[in-house]
Design a protein around this motif. Sequence first.
Motif, short mmCIF file in Angstrom:
data_model
loop_
_atom_site.label_atom_id
_atom_site.label_comp_id
_atom_site.label_asym_id
_atom_site.label_seq_id
_atom_site.Cartn_x
_atom_site.Cartn_y
_atom_site.Cartn_z
N ARG A 148 66.70 98.90 19.30
CA ARG A 148 67.00 97.77 19.94
C ARG A 148 66.50 96.50 19.81
N ILE A 149 65.29 96.56 19.15
CA ILE A 149 64.42 95.36 18.79
C ILE A 149 64.42 94.98 17.28
N LEU A 150 63.50 95.77 16.73
CA LEU A 150 63.39 95.65 15.28
C LEU A 150 64.55 95.68 14.39
N TRP B 12 69.13 94.37 21.97
CA TRP B 12 68.96 93.76 23.33
C TRP B 12 68.38 92.70 23.47
N GLU B 13 69.55 91.66 23.94
CA GLU B 13 69.44 90.59 24.04
C GLU B 13 68.16 89.70 24.73
N ARG B 14 67.64 90.63 25.65
CA ARG B 14 66.48 90.19 26.34
C ARG B 14 65.18 89.84 25.42
N TRP B 15 65.30 90.42 24.23
CA TRP B 15 64.45 89.98 23.15
C TRP B 15 64.60 89.23 22.04
N GLY C 171 57.83 92.85 32.07
CA GLY C 171 58.44 93.42 33.12
C GLY C 171 59.62 94.36 32.71
N GLU C 172 59.78 94.53 31.32
CA GLU C 172 60.77 95.62 31.01
C GLU C 172 60.34 96.87 30.56
N LYS C 173 60.54 97.98 30.95
CA LYS C 173 60.19 99.23 30.35
C LYS C 173 60.75 99.59 29.02
#
Length: 245
Positions: A132-134, A1-4, A121-123
């Motif tokens: 998607r993150i760790l 998840w590029e957002r993080w 702001g992200e669910k």
Amino acid sequence: WERWQTHDPQSTVRVDHTAWDRFLRTYVVSSHPSGVNHVSYGGVTDEDREILEVYVREMEAVAVSGLTRPEQEAYWINLYNALTVRVVLEHYPVKSIRDIDISPGFFADGPWGAKLLTIEGEKVSLNDMEHRILRPIWRDNRLHYAVNCASIGCPDLQPEAYAAENTERLLNEGASAYVNHPRGVRLEGKKLTVSSIYDWFQVDFGGSQEGVIEHLLIYAREPLRSKLETFKGRFRDDYDWSLNE
């Protein structure tokens, strides 16, 4: 998840996990005769449930993108585990976390797909945090020993909160404890049985059964280590989804 992917290596912000640390030290039983850390869900007071809820809400308000990588790692691990415990408490008594079917989709199993929090702001769901993150950001298979799914078959929920200063130690301790416990690895005669974690996430452990064995040898103590070194053949896997109560 590029957002993080965003982080601030110069940040001096330290996230306060004191409330979660106190909760863990109060309700995680690390001296159980089974050798598995248990959680006293039934003993959690109304006051401590509220303290846990406040902690989760405080974490939801953290500006995660402005933290250093070590602070982010501890943040996501702690939040995943705290949120899992909160979900269990909300549906307690329950025999297995898989019975908490709040994920979207008719055939969904368990709570992992439900968007439980909104961060920056992200669910975000538990699946998002883990897969998607760790896992993609840190690419450290020891994270499987850190995030806890409230089950007997899962690696232990540690009796202390993660922090930038202790994450390396806790990851190694968690790996060693799990690999050297029968729910992680059992070698009976010529039959090797490992946790299903090593099958579900084999891609994180070298992508093959041989890669899994190489990983296990890093943490295996004697006599398990010598037995694994001479093991030939294929292993099977199993997992106990009973609540870690």
